[in-house]
Scaffold this motif. Structure first.
Motif, PDB file in Angstrom:
ATOM      1  N   THR A 264       0.824  -1.385  -0.057  1.00  0.00           N
ATOM      2  CA  THR A 264       0.148   0.059   0.066  1.00  0.00           C
ATOM      3  C   THR A 264       0.902   1.359   0.059  1.00  0.00           C
ATOM      4  OG1 THR A 264      -0.094  -0.370   2.373  1.00  0.00           O
ATOM      5  CG2 THR A 264      -2.186  -0.619   1.071  1.00  0.00           C
ATOM      6  N   ALA A 265       1.952   0.977   0.642  1.00  0.00           N
ATOM      7  CA  ALA A 265       3.006   2.133   0.691  1.00  0.00           C
ATOM      8  C   ALA A 265       3.391   2.663  -0.593  1.00  0.00           C
ATOM      9  CB  ALA A 265       3.979   1.967   1.607  1.00  0.00           C
ATOM     10  N   ARG A 266       3.617   1.548  -1.433  1.00  0.00           N
ATOM     11  CA  ARG A 266       4.284   1.966  -2.863  1.00  0.00           C
ATOM     12  C   ARG A 266       3.130   2.274  -3.754  1.00  0.00           C
ATOM     13  NH1 ARG A 266       8.111  -2.424  -4.424  1.00  0.00           N
ATOM     14  NH2 ARG A 266       7.488  -3.403  -2.633  1.00  0.00           N
ATOM     15  N   ALA A 267       1.940   1.822  -3.543  1.00  0.00           N
ATOM     16  CA  ALA A 267       1.002   2.236  -4.523  1.00  0.00           C
ATOM     17  C   ALA A 267       0.763   3.843  -4.209  1.00  0.00           C
ATOM     18  CB  ALA A 267      -0.439   1.468  -4.324  1.00  0.00           C
ATOM     19  N   ALA A 268       0.145   4.523  -5.079  1.00  0.00           N
ATOM     20  CA  ALA A 268      -0.116   5.968  -4.979  1.00  0.00           C
ATOM     21  C   ALA A 268      -1.013   6.016  -3.715  1.00  0.00           C
ATOM     22  CB  ALA A 268      -0.720   6.599  -6.277  1.00  0.00           C
ATOM     23  N   PRO A 269      -1.026   7.047  -3.141  1.00  0.00           N
ATOM     24  CA  PRO A 269      -1.785   7.123  -1.839  1.00  0.00           C
ATOM     25  C   PRO A 269      -3.132   7.320  -2.400  1.00  0.00           C
ATOM     26  CG  PRO A 269       0.073   8.843  -1.837  1.00  0.00           C
ATOM     27  CD  PRO A 269       0.148   8.273  -3.112  1.00  0.00           C
ATOM     28  N   ALA A 270      -4.071   7.026  -1.313  1.00  0.00           N
ATOM     29  CA  ALA A 270      -5.350   7.083  -1.637  1.00  0.00           C
ATOM     30  C   ALA A 270      -5.989   8.698  -1.992  1.00  0.00           C
ATOM     31  CB  ALA A 270      -6.305   6.618  -0.619  1.00  0.00           C
ATOM     32  N   GLY A 271      -6.860   8.696  -3.121  1.00  0.00           N
ATOM     33  CA  GLY A 271      -7.208  10.014  -3.604  1.00  0.00           C
ATOM     34  C   GLY A 271      -6.167  10.895  -3.724  1.00  0.00           C
TER      35      GLY A 271
ATOM     36  N   GLY B 264      -3.265  12.450   1.704  1.00  0.00           N
ATOM     37  CA  GLY B 264      -2.729  11.363   2.073  1.00  0.00           C
ATOM     38  C   GLY B 264      -1.379  10.974   1.833  1.00  0.00           C
ATOM     39  N   GLU B 265      -0.722  12.240   1.233  1.00  0.00           N
ATOM     40  CA  GLU B 265       0.501  11.957   0.694  1.00  0.00           C
ATOM     41  C   GLU B 265       1.650  12.369   1.619  1.00  0.00           C
ATOM     42  OE1 GLU B 265       2.862  13.412  -3.212  1.00  0.00           O
ATOM     43  OE2 GLU B 265       2.063  15.120  -2.103  1.00  0.00           O
ATOM     44  N   THR B 266       2.832  12.012   1.954  1.00  0.00           N
ATOM     45  CA  THR B 266       3.870  12.613   2.763  1.00  0.00           C
ATOM     46  C   THR B 266       4.841  13.374   1.781  1.00  0.00           C
ATOM     47  OG1 THR B 266       3.579  11.049   4.491  1.00  0.00           O
ATOM     48  CG2 THR B 266       5.553  12.373   4.455  1.00  0.00           C
ATOM     49  N   LEU B 267       5.068  14.591   1.926  1.00  0.00           N
ATOM     50  CA  LEU B 267       5.942  15.100   1.099  1.00  0.00           C
ATOM     51  C   LEU B 267       7.423  15.390   2.100  1.00  0.00           C
ATOM     52  CD1 LEU B 267       6.872  16.693  -1.934  1.00  0.00           C
ATOM     53  CD2 LEU B 267       6.176  18.835  -0.398  1.00  0.00           C
ATOM     54  N   GLY B 268       8.309  15.184   1.815  1.00  0.00           N
ATOM     55  CA  GLY B 268       9.625  15.320   2.464  1.00  0.00           C
ATOM     56  C   GLY B 268      10.332  16.534   1.874  1.00  0.00           C
TER      57      GLY B 268
ATOM     58  N   ARG C 267      -1.005  15.734  20.744  1.00  0.00           N
ATOM     59  CA  ARG C 267      -1.631  17.037  20.704  1.00  0.00           C
ATOM     60  C   ARG C 267      -2.053  17.490  19.252  1.00  0.00           C
ATOM     61  NH1 ARG C 267      -1.214  22.388  23.477  1.00  0.00           N
ATOM     62  NH2 ARG C 267      -1.082  23.810  21.723  1.00  0.00           N
ATOM     63  N   ALA C 268      -1.027  17.410  18.706  1.00  0.00           N
ATOM     64  CA  ALA C 268      -1.065  17.779  16.932  1.00  0.00           C
ATOM     65  C   ALA C 268      -2.324  17.148  16.342  1.00  0.00           C
ATOM     66  CB  ALA C 268       0.066  17.512  16.257  1.00  0.00           C
ATOM     67  N   LEU C 269      -2.630  16.040  16.968  1.00  0.00           N
ATOM     68  CA  LEU C 269      -3.747  15.173  16.328  1.00  0.00           C
ATOM     69  C   LEU C 269      -5.018  15.270  16.935  1.00  0.00           C
ATOM     70  CD1 LEU C 269      -1.823  11.881  15.465  1.00  0.00           C
ATOM     71  CD2 LEU C 269      -2.151  13.815  13.976  1.00  0.00           C
ATOM     72  N   ALA C 270      -4.985  16.023  17.954  1.00  0.00           N
ATOM     73  CA  ALA C 270      -6.140  16.280  18.810  1.00  0.00           C
ATOM     74  C   ALA C 270      -7.414  16.597  18.184  1.00  0.00           C
ATOM     75  CB  ALA C 270      -6.104  17.150  20.267  1.00  0.00           C
ATOM     76  N   THR C 271      -7.208  17.543  17.033  1.00  0.00           N
ATOM     77  CA  THR C 271      -8.573  18.169  16.446  1.00  0.00           C
ATOM     78  C   THR C 271      -8.777  17.123  15.393  1.00  0.00           C
ATOM     79  OG1 THR C 271      -6.769  19.785  15.425  1.00  0.00           O
ATOM     80  CG2 THR C 271      -8.148  20.295  17.337  1.00  0.00           C
ATOM     81  N   GLU C 272      -8.172  15.894  15.308  1.00  0.00           N
ATOM     82  CA  GLU C 272      -8.123  15.299  13.911  1.00  0.00           C
ATOM     83  C   GLU C 272      -7.969  15.875  12.662  1.00  0.00           C
ATOM     84  OE1 GLU C 272     -11.992  12.665  13.771  1.00  0.00           O
ATOM     85  OE2 GLU C 272     -12.109  12.588  16.052  1.00  0.00           O
ATOM     86  N   PRO C 273      -6.890  16.365  12.397  1.00  0.00           N
ATOM     87  CA  PRO C 273      -6.523  17.253  11.395  1.00  0.00           C
ATOM     88  C   PRO C 273      -6.490  16.158  10.187  1.00  0.00           C
ATOM     89  CG  PRO C 273      -4.593  17.014  12.924  1.00  0.00           C
ATOM     90  CD  PRO C 273      -5.706  16.524  13.605  1.00  0.00           C
ATOM     91  N   SER C 274      -6.407  16.660   8.992  1.00  0.00           N
ATOM     92  CA  SER C 274      -6.244  16.010   7.849  1.00  0.00           C
ATOM     93  C   SER C 274      -4.639  16.191   7.186  1.00  0.00           C
ATOM     94  CB  SER C 274      -6.992  16.107   6.815  1.00  0.00           C
ATOM     95  OG  SER C 274      -7.249  17.788   6.830  1.00  0.00           O
TER      96      SER C 274
ATOM     97  N   ASN D 139      -5.276   8.594   7.502  1.00  0.00           N
ATOM     98  CA  ASN D 139      -5.032   8.847   6.268  1.00  0.00           C
ATOM     99  C   ASN D 139      -4.635  10.436   6.134  1.00  0.00           C
ATOM    100  OD1 ASN D 139      -5.074   8.841   3.180  1.00  0.00           O
ATOM    101  ND2 ASN D 139      -7.373   9.651   3.195  1.00  0.00           N
ATOM    102  N   LEU D 140      -3.446  10.677   7.075  1.00  0.00           N
ATOM    103  CA  LEU D 140      -2.989  12.149   7.063  1.00  0.00           C
ATOM    104  C   LEU D 140      -2.153  12.493   5.925  1.00  0.00           C
ATOM    105  CD1 LEU D 140      -1.607  12.221  10.511  1.00  0.00           C
ATOM    106  CD2 LEU D 140      -3.302  13.374   9.700  1.00  0.00           C
ATOM    107  N   SER D 141      -2.344  13.653   5.387  1.00  0.00           N
ATOM    108  CA  SER D 141      -1.175  14.179   4.584  1.00  0.00           C
ATOM    109  C   SER D 141      -0.152  14.828   5.437  1.00  0.00           C
ATOM    110  CB  SER D 141      -1.786  15.263   3.684  1.00  0.00           C
ATOM    111  OG  SER D 141      -3.021  15.141   3.471  1.00  0.00           O
ATOM    112  N   MET D 142       1.092  14.758   5.216  1.00  0.00           N
ATOM    113  CA  MET D 142       2.215  15.362   5.762  1.00  0.00           C
ATOM    114  C   MET D 142       3.146  16.234   5.127  1.00  0.00           C
ATOM    115  SD  MET D 142       3.807  13.252   8.913  1.00  0.00           S
ATOM    116  CE  MET D 142       4.115  11.847   8.126  1.00  0.00           C
ATOM    117  N   LEU D 143       3.761  17.300   5.627  1.00  0.00           N
ATOM    118  CA  LEU D 143       4.887  18.001   4.998  1.00  0.00           C
ATOM    119  C   LEU D 143       5.948  17.517   6.247  1.00  0.00           C
ATOM    120  CD1 LEU D 143       6.391  19.836   3.604  1.00  0.00           C
ATOM    121  CD2 LEU D 143       5.564  21.666   4.884  1.00  0.00           C
ATOM    122  N   PHE D 144       6.805  16.562   5.879  1.00  0.00           N
ATOM    123  CA  PHE D 144       7.920  16.141   6.782  1.00  0.00           C
ATOM    124  C   PHE D 144       9.376  16.735   6.450  1.00  0.00           C
ATOM    125  CE2 PHE D 144      11.280  13.349   8.440  1.00  0.00           C
ATOM    126  CZ  PHE D 144      10.617  12.896   9.415  1.00  0.00           C
TER     127      PHE D 144
END
Ligand code: SF4
Ligand code: SF4
Lengths: 729, 331
Positions: free
Chosen positions: A377-384, A426-430, A556-563, A594-599
């Motif tokens: 799943t990690a290698r497939a394109a992230p959902a949506g 759903g994507e992580t951008l490094g 704490r960062a996830l408390a508000t159920e961020p996307s 299904n978080l998107s992330m700027l890492f």
């Protein structure tokens, strides 16, 4: 006192025991360490923070203040110009000790920025050392200093003589300190984390310099570091230290190819390498390094060891596995052959292949709910993946440089100078780059913690993208509900005077998502989600370790159920084993929610491990952008190649012979004209000094962008896909 | 370096002009004409009307009274710079006459106090840091705490009490023995002053010295923990070289930069002590002038003290720039 060791040894530490006395009682920081360094050898002493490396190395030269230190047992033999000398017994004899320091043994330290005297010229500081030990006239001392500065690769050495610390960059300071240490030709150089505070490309240069000087000056080096990559590249032999004891000693090949001790295994497995399978769990050690006062009886590693057995209640003996390879572990108690457990010696070893431990890795403090992120799943394109979560367009952040009485503006720091990025749902951008490249500023811009000088930031909180570049604080509050942030230093980002319930629950109350008991329940849920106990709500941040605090910050960062999550260097302050735990946690959470992330991070190996796509930044601009693996396997920008080449790989023998970037990072207030990398680029052409290459897609690959004039012609070297093999076993 | 000095110099001038302007405004504020007041006062004292007329006329011309304000300010400032401090209503004498000796004594005592503070506090603070937690450190930490917390007028009172009860002194302390108080300056008078002055330095400087000991100790401890001290030790340098050549010059920085700030502290501190011990310093005169609404006198004193302070600050900045390359290169 025993006899002096044979003359092949430059340093011989035997059964060193050092305790520290405090009101709470004595704790033993070094507990029977034996270690030797032979002529011309580089020995690495590796271990996580707080394991006694520094005390050991500082004991050699009497730099551990006593009291509070208590040298309870042991001998330290050092080869000096007067023959073998036992230095522990000299601790009270400062005169004898002083004659050894700088002349027979020298030391360089972790923080070059703070290790050069701020108010004395470089030249004066170095000649002072010569004049202390030798009867020479000042002119000769001056000449020798210039020569030494030249030898360590400082440009224009005569001019450096009159410069002060603040005029030199970190890398140049470390070079000057190496010159200072070696100017009297000592036989042994002690290096205490010499590159930890430096940027990766500069680290690579300094490591190269140490290796080179070892050969030229025929000296030995004892290097301590927490970075397995650094020792793999530099050391001939390695000792692995944990909680005041040596766990394993061996040649660099044996330690990396056939590690025997479970702790060594754990350390190696914890490191995300450029070869590991991206977005998979790292086989981290469980738990954290315990406080010295809480060290288990018997084997000190017992509480984290996956192979622990009843016998481990007794202190394991040091077992010779073969000449030059020994481990302190009961697993090898019979005949020195591995018995049952990690059958490591006979496995076919590939670079990057971490022999699997035979019991399932117990990674977290509490097993996490939910599944491991599956590799496919990690290698497939992230959902949506085609829906954008965040889009920034031509964003810039300029700071004025103010000087003088009237705060006149004398220049502009272009921290971010026109950056375009899109992060899909759903994507992580490094985002990777060295210090001062503007990566942190991008994170702060996205969260609207600073106002952009120009450009647009669009964010998809609920439905489609919405412009948030200049919206009011009130509207931003609503947007922040969908946007969590995690920072580098978990301690300073958590309010020390609030308990965990209030820290984690604060966003809930702020956004009126919960009240009273509902907050308690939700905080409990969040804590368990990040692998902490719900019952710990009433505690305060200082009661937690660094890794646990970072878990709290994530909760704490996830408390508000961020996307969407911005994570700025979330693991760089942590020990390797804990770093792996936090990376695992982030990966799991990202999949679950299904978080998107700027890492954002400086370590491209870490970034590669968690990201779908990577953007490489240099001096305020993105120089390369593409799919994570493609960037590492086939980089198209020379700076990316340099970054990859600079990462010390935990793989001895696999040394990179690629060209290292020359010189220092230019001043961001005054970036070079044309291509910003041309001052350091090995492929630079005249056109590069004039024209700035735009970020554009590669010929034949619309998903891979580069900002180099010659990106379609150059054949750059990345890292090979060896990890595929290792991971598929 | 040159730009730095120039900058500081311009800064100094600006501060001076602002202070003079403020003083001038205060001088001009009180209702009623200064000349009317003067005339009334002189008449009350039965001065010859002719003398009154000429005195009033002289002041009118000198201060340009009746002209517009910036000419008045200019004239006032100019006369100040020439050393004419105006006229004291309360004392009926030109202010400069009143200030004269007191001013120079105050400045000398302040400088001497500063030197006293330096010479005593720096070595003690340094040694306390080097021998942290030793008996020496503990005793001086205690003494310094005491020195910081006891107000100087208490010290002065205790001193008075002791000298009267124990030593049976009949004259209450002062800067001079009774026979020299009104005498002309002479070598003997100077020697007499030296005999008295150290006690005053001690009383006035005690608080500042104690504070400086604490600052010096803390700074030295910080500095000794810096990695570049380890670098110095690893060269094989002796303790003395590490402490003096490497640690001291960094640790002493904030103390030097605070010299300028200590000056007003010393003057206000010495005022209280001067009142208790009846010393002929400028502080009590200023207090007097303020209480008696003697504007010319008060403003003149303020201007002169500010000048001294600003110059002190300037010198401290220069010393700092000379010592610390980071400041030198900032511009
Ligand atoms: S002695 Fe036991 S606890 Fe220690 S490392 Fe070996 S197996 Fe693990
Ligand atoms: S444009 Fe030129 S200087 Fe810049 S990275 Fe490419 S080759 Fe190097």
């Amino acid at each position: 006192m025993n006899s002096a060791p044979d003359s092949e040894k430059v340093l011989d530490i035997r059964n060193l025991q050092v305790s520290f006395r405090s009101i709470a009682g004595a704790t033993r920081a070094v507990n029977g360490v034996s270690l030797d360094v032979r002529s011309g050898e580089i020995v690495g002493l590796v271990g996580e923070s707080g394991c006694g490396k520094s005390v050991t190395i500082r004991s050699i030269v009497g730099l551990v203040p006593s009291p509070p230190a208590l040298f309870e047992d042991g001998e330290i033999w050092l080869r000096t110009r007067r023959g073998m000398t036992e230095t522990l017994s000299l601790h009270k004899n400062t005169k004898a000790l002083r004659q050894i320091r700088g002349r027979d043994v020298s030391m360089i330290f972790q923080e070059p920025m703070r290790s050069v005297h701020p108010m004395m010229t470089i030249g004066k500081q170095i000649t002072e050392g010569i004049l202390e030990h030798e009867v020479v006239d000042p002119a000769e001392a001056y000449d020798r200093t210039v020569e030494m500065l030249d030898l360590v690769g400082l440009p224009n050495p005569a001019a450096q003589m009159n410069r002060y610390a603040h005029e030199l960059s970190g890398g140049m300071r470390q070079r000057a300190l190496i010159a200072l240490a070696l100017v009297c030709h000592p036989q042994l150089l002690l290096a205490d984390e010499p590159t930890t505070a430096l940027d990766v490309t500069i680290q690579a240069q300094i490591l190269e310099l140490i290796r080179d000087l070892r050969d030229r000056m025929r000296m030995s080096v004892l290097l301590i570091t927490h970075n397995m990559g650094v020792v793999a590249n530099l050391a001939d032999r390695i000792s692995v230290m944990y909680l005041g004891r040596i766990m394993e000693t061996g040649t660099v090949e044996e330690i990396f190819k056939e590690p025997a001790h479970p702790y060594t295994h754990g350390l190696l497995a914890s490191m995300p390498s450029l070869f590991s399978q991206p977005k998979t769990r790292l086989q981290s050690l469980r738990g954290v390094v315990p406080e010295l006062a809480m060290v288990p009886k018997g084997c000190v590693f017992a509480d984290r060891c996956p192979h622990v057995m009843p016998k481990c209640d007794e202190t394991p003996p040091v077992i010779e596995l073969r000449s030059d390879h020994s481990a302190a572990c009961w697993l090898y108690a019979d005949v020195g052959e591995p018995r049952g457990a990690p059958a490591v010696a006979d496995q076919p070893s590939l670079p990057g292949d971490r022999p699997p431990l035979d019991s399932p890795p117990r990674v977290e403090t509490i097993p996490l709910a939910g599944s491991e992120p599956a590799a496919d799943t990690a290698r497939a394109a992230p959902a949506g993946s085609e829906v954008a979560q965040l889009q920034i367009e031509s964003v810039a952040l300029h700071y004025p440089i103010l000087r003088g009485l009237l705060r006149r503006q004398v220049g502009t720091v272009r921290a971010v100078d026109g950056v375009d990025l899109t992060i899909r749902r759903g994507e992580t951008l490094g985002l990777v780059g060295e210090s001062g490249c503007g990566k942190t500023s991008v994170g702060r811009l996205v969260a609207r913690l600073v106002e952009p000088t120009a450009g647009h930031i669009r964010f998809g909180a609920g439905g489609g993208l919405e412009e948030i570049t200049h919206i009011s604080q009130k509207e931003m509050k609503r947007v922040r509900r969908s946007m969590g942030m995690v920072f580098q230093d978990p301690l300073s980002s958590l309010n020390a005077r609030m308990n965990i319930r209030n820290i984690v629950g604060e966003p809930l109350m702020l956004h009126q998502l919960a009240k009273g008991r509902a907050v308690d329940d939700r905080v409990g849920e969040l804590l368990e989600m990040v692998g902490l106990r719900a019952a710990h709500q009433s505690r305060f941040p200082h009661a937690f370790s660094g890794g646990q605090r970072q878990r709290i910050a994530i909760a704490r960062a996830l408390a508000t159920e961020p996307s969407f999550l911005v994570a700025d260097e979330p693991v760089s302050a942590l020990d390797v084993s804990v770093q792996a735990q936090i990376l695992n946690l982030l990966l799991t959470l990202q999949q679950q929610l299904n978080l998107s992330m700027l890492f954002i991070a400086h370590d491209i190996a870490v970034v590669r491990h968690v990201s779908d796509r990577i953007a490489v930044m240099y001096l305020g601009k993105i120089v390369e952008l593409g799919e994570a693996r493609a960037i590492c396997v086939r980089p198209v920008h020379p700076y990316t190649e340099a970054l990859l080449a600079s990462i010390p790989l935990p793989m001895p023998g696999l040394e990179t012979l690629r060209e290292m970037p020359k010189g220092d990072l230019p001043d961001p207030a005054n970036p070079p004209a044309g291509c910003r990398f041309h001052t350091r680029c090995p492929y630079s052409q005249p056109v590069c000094e004039r024209e700035e290459p735009p970020l554009r897609p590669l010929a034949g690959d619309a998903d891979h962008f580069g900002a180099c004039h010659f990106q379609d012609e150059l054949q750059l070297q990345g890292v090979e896909e060896i990890g595929e093999l290792g991971a598929s076993q | 370096m040159k730009t730095y000095i120039l900058q500081r110099f311009i800064q100094m001038i600006i501060v001076m002009v602002v202070v003079m302007l403020v003083s001038f405004i205060i001088v001009e504020l009180p209702p009623g004409d200064f000349l009317t007041t003067l005339r009334e006062q002189l008449t009350e004292q039965n001065v010859d009307p002719k003398v009154i007329d000429s005195t009033v006329e002289m002041y009118r011309a000198r201060y340009g009274l009746g002209e517009n304000w910036f000419i008045r300010f200019g004239k006032w400032a100019w006369s100040l710079m020439k050393g004419d401090m105006g006229y004291s209503m309360q004392h009926n004498r030109p202010a400069s006459e009143l200030m004269g000796e007191r001013l120079s004594l105050t400045i000398w005592i302040s400088i001497a106090t500063l030197i006293f503070m330096f010479v005593v506090a720096v070595p003690i603070g340094m040694l306390s840091a080097i021998k942290q937690y030793s008996a020496w450190d503990h005793s001086f930490t205690f003494l310094a705490l005491l020195g910081v917390s006891v107000p100087s007028f208490i010290t002065a009172l205790v001193f008075l009490l002791l000298s009267v009860t124990l030593l049976g002194a009949t004259t209450v302390a002062g800067l001079f023995s009774p026979e020299y108080v009104t005498a002309e300056w002479s070598w003997a008078k100077f020697v007499d002053m030296l005999k008295h002055v150290w006690i005053i330095l001690f009383i006035v400087g005690l608080g500042d010295t104690a504070g400086t000991i604490r600052v010096m100790r803390a700074r030295m401890l910080d500095t000794l923990g810096e990695p570049y001290i380890d670098t110095a030790r690893m060269k094989g340098l002796s303790g003395a070289k590490v402490y003096f050549r490497h640690a001291l010059r960094v640790a002493i920085n904030p103390i030097i930069s605070s010299i300028g700030l200590r000056f007003p502290q010393i003057i206000s501190g010495s005022t209280i002590v001067a009142i208790v011990l009846t010393l002929p310093l400028i502080g009590p005169l200023l207090l007097d002038a303020l209480l008696g609404e003697d504007v010319y006198l008060a403003c003149s004193i303020l201007v002169v003290l500010t000048l001294a302070l600003v110059i002190g600050n300037f010198l401290a900045d220069l010393a700092l720039a000379w010592l610390d390359p980071r400041i030198r290169f900032e511009n």
